[in-house]
Design an enzyme around this catalytic site. Sequence first.
Site, PDB file in Angstrom:
ATOM      1  N   GLY A 109       0.789  -1.220   0.000  1.00 51.69           N
ATOM      2  CA  GLY A 109       0.000   0.000   0.000  1.00 51.69           C
ATOM      3  C   GLY A 109       0.818   1.265   0.000  1.00 51.69           C
ATOM      4  O   GLY A 109       0.311   2.345  -0.292  1.00 51.69           O
ATOM      5  N   LYS A 130       9.779   2.559   0.685  1.00 55.45           N
ATOM      6  CA  LYS A 130       8.641   2.527   1.599  1.00 55.45           C
ATOM      7  C   LYS A 130       8.224   3.956   1.939  1.00 55.45           C
ATOM      8  O   LYS A 130       8.999   4.710   2.532  1.00 55.45           O
ATOM      9  CB  LYS A 130       8.992   1.765   2.874  1.00 55.45           C
ATOM     10  N   ARG A 207       6.034 -12.600   0.556  1.00 53.95           N
ATOM     11  CA  ARG A 207       5.582 -12.959   1.908  1.00 53.95           C
ATOM     12  C   ARG A 207       4.677 -14.180   1.858  1.00 53.95           C
ATOM     13  O   ARG A 207       4.199 -14.571   0.791  1.00 53.95           O
ATOM     14  CB  ARG A 207       4.795 -11.787   2.504  1.00 53.95           C
ATOM     15  N   ASP A 278       1.044 -11.481   6.518  1.00 53.63           N
ATOM     16  CA  ASP A 278       1.591 -10.635   5.453  1.00 53.63           C
ATOM     17  C   ASP A 278       2.901  -9.981   5.873  1.00 53.63           C
ATOM     18  O   ASP A 278       3.542  -9.309   5.054  1.00 53.63           O
ATOM     19  CB  ASP A 278       0.571  -9.566   5.038  1.00 53.63           C
ATOM     20  N   ASP A 288       9.310  -5.824   7.820  1.00 55.77           N
ATOM     21  CA  ASP A 288       8.300  -4.865   8.275  1.00 55.77           C
ATOM     22  C   ASP A 288       8.494  -4.478   9.741  1.00 55.77           C
ATOM     23  O   ASP A 288       7.831  -4.992  10.642  1.00 55.77           O
ATOM     24  CB  ASP A 288       6.886  -5.399   8.043  1.00 55.77           C
TER      25      ASP A 288
END
Length: 534
Positions: A109, A130, A207, A278, A288
Amino acid sequence: MSATLPTIDQAEFQNSFVTELRGEISADNRPRQVPGYHYSRVVPTPVADPHLLAWADELAAFLGLARPAERGPAVDALAGNLVTGSMKPFAARYGGHQFGSWAGQLGDGRAISLGEVTAADGTPWEIQLKGAGPTPYSRRADGRAVLRSSVREFLCSEAMHYLGVPTTRALSLVRTGDEVVRDMFYNGNPQAEPGAIVARVAPTFVRFGNFQMMAAAGELDNLRALANYVIRRYYPELGEPTGPEVYVRWFEEICRRTAVMLAHWMSVGFVHGVMNTDNMSILGLTIDYGPYGWLEPYDPDWTPNTTDFGSRRYAYGQQPNVGLWNLWQLARALAHLVENPELLRPGLDLYSATFEAKRHEMLLRKLGLTSQTAEEDKALLATLHEALAGSEVDMTLFFRHLSHAAPVVLMNPESAEAAWTELLVAASYSTAPEEEAQLRQWLGHYLARLQQETAAPEAIRELMLGANPKYVLRNYLAQQAIEAAEAGDLSVLNRLMEVLKTPFAEQPEHEELAAKRPEWAREKPGCATLSCSS
C-alpha cells in the site's frame, strides 16, 4: 585501480518479478481489488524536497552503489522522484491474516519496488521504497510514511543485521520535505509530521500472504507460477519444481528458516509486535519493522504494540507459537500444489524441532556452556525463564553482566554472593529483595553447572561476550534519534547507528547507550508504547 561505483540513478536494474510473473499495467493508482495478478505496475508519487539523512555504507558497497550527495539525481531516485530507464516499479498483491483474522487483499500500500541490482556476490537484491505514494493496494491510506517510523525502520533493519539476525536491510533514509498527517495512537488526535522514505533491500519481499492471496482467490495458476519463481530464484538447491515432492521440500525449508529466525529473536529479546502472515518473509527474514521493541524487564507477556494490548497475541513469549500458526496458514495455501496436504505436516514438525534445538543451542552459548549435560541443561534453562520472569531484570543487561561475572565466580566461588549482587544491581529495575530470591537461587544452580565445564574461564568469557550484545536498539534510544532528526540534528542517529554496527564490542566511550531504560521512558509514547501508525 578499481572502477568508480555508480550511484543508484546510474545503476542497471533487473526486473525478474515483473518479467516472470503476471502483472497489471495500468495508470490507475486508485485503491481497488486487483484480481488475477501478482502485482501492479505503478509510478512513485514525487515529493517536494528530497534530501538524504542516512546511508548504509557497508550495504551500499555490497550492492555496488556509491554514496550520493545530500541532494541530486541519486536522492531523487531514492525518493521516487526519478525513475530511470531500467527500473520497472511495481507494487505486489498479497493478502494475509491480521491478528488471526483473514483480511483479504492487502498488498504493497505504500511500498514500491524499483527492481533488482546485482550485489558483489553475484546475487540480485530488490530495492523497495517505503512511503513512496499510493498504489492500488493503499485502501484508505495515502501511501506515505512519517520520519518517526522511517528512522525506526532504517535503524532496526541494520541493527538486526549486525546482531546476526536474519533480516531485510535498509539502504537509505530520505526526508521528503512534505508533511504527513497521522493519528499516532488512533485516539482522535491527528497531527502533521515530517515525511520520509526508506529504501529497504532484500533478495525478495515475497511474503506468506502472496501465496495466501492466490489460494484464497482460486488463482491456482498464479499460485504455482509464484511458487516456481521463488523456488528457481531463491531455493535453487531444491532443483527444478517439476513435482509435488519439490514443493514439500521447499515448505520444509521455509519452516526451517522461519524457526531459525524466531530463535534469533528470542535470543536477543526482540519483539516484532505485528506478526501478521503478510509480515512473514518467504525467505525467513525479519520484515516490516513497525511497533517492535526489545525486552527490558523480562516479561513474556510484553508487547510494544498498543493495538495488541487486549489479546497480547504477539507478545514476546507467544512469538514461537505464532510462527507455527502462520506456517500452518501458508501450508493451507500451498496444499493446492501437492497431491496430499498431509505431506506438508512434517514441515510444521520440523519448525518446532528446529526452533527448540536452535534456541537451546543459543541459550547455552549465552550462558557459556559447551559440554553436553542434556537433561540437566533442559531443567536449568526452563527454570531460567521462570526466574527471569519473576524478577524485574533487563534481559540484555542481565546476560551481558553475566558474561563478565560468570568467569570471575568460576575462578573464585567465594566471590559469588558479591558478584551476583553487583549483577542484579546493574540489571534490575526493582529494589525489592523478594523479587530477586528465585533468580539468586537459579544463579547458584548455574554456578554448579558452570563448574562442570572444562573450558578455561577466559574462553567462557569470550564465548558469552560474543553471544550477549551490549548494545541493542532500545525504543527510548530510537525515540531520541527521532526527536533530534525532526529538529534537524542527525548526530544522534549517526552515533547510534555506528555503535549498533558492533553491538558485542565494549565501546566504553558509548557506555550510556548500554544503560537501563530511564524512568522517564517508562510511559513515554514511542519508548514504551507504539502503534502500527506510520
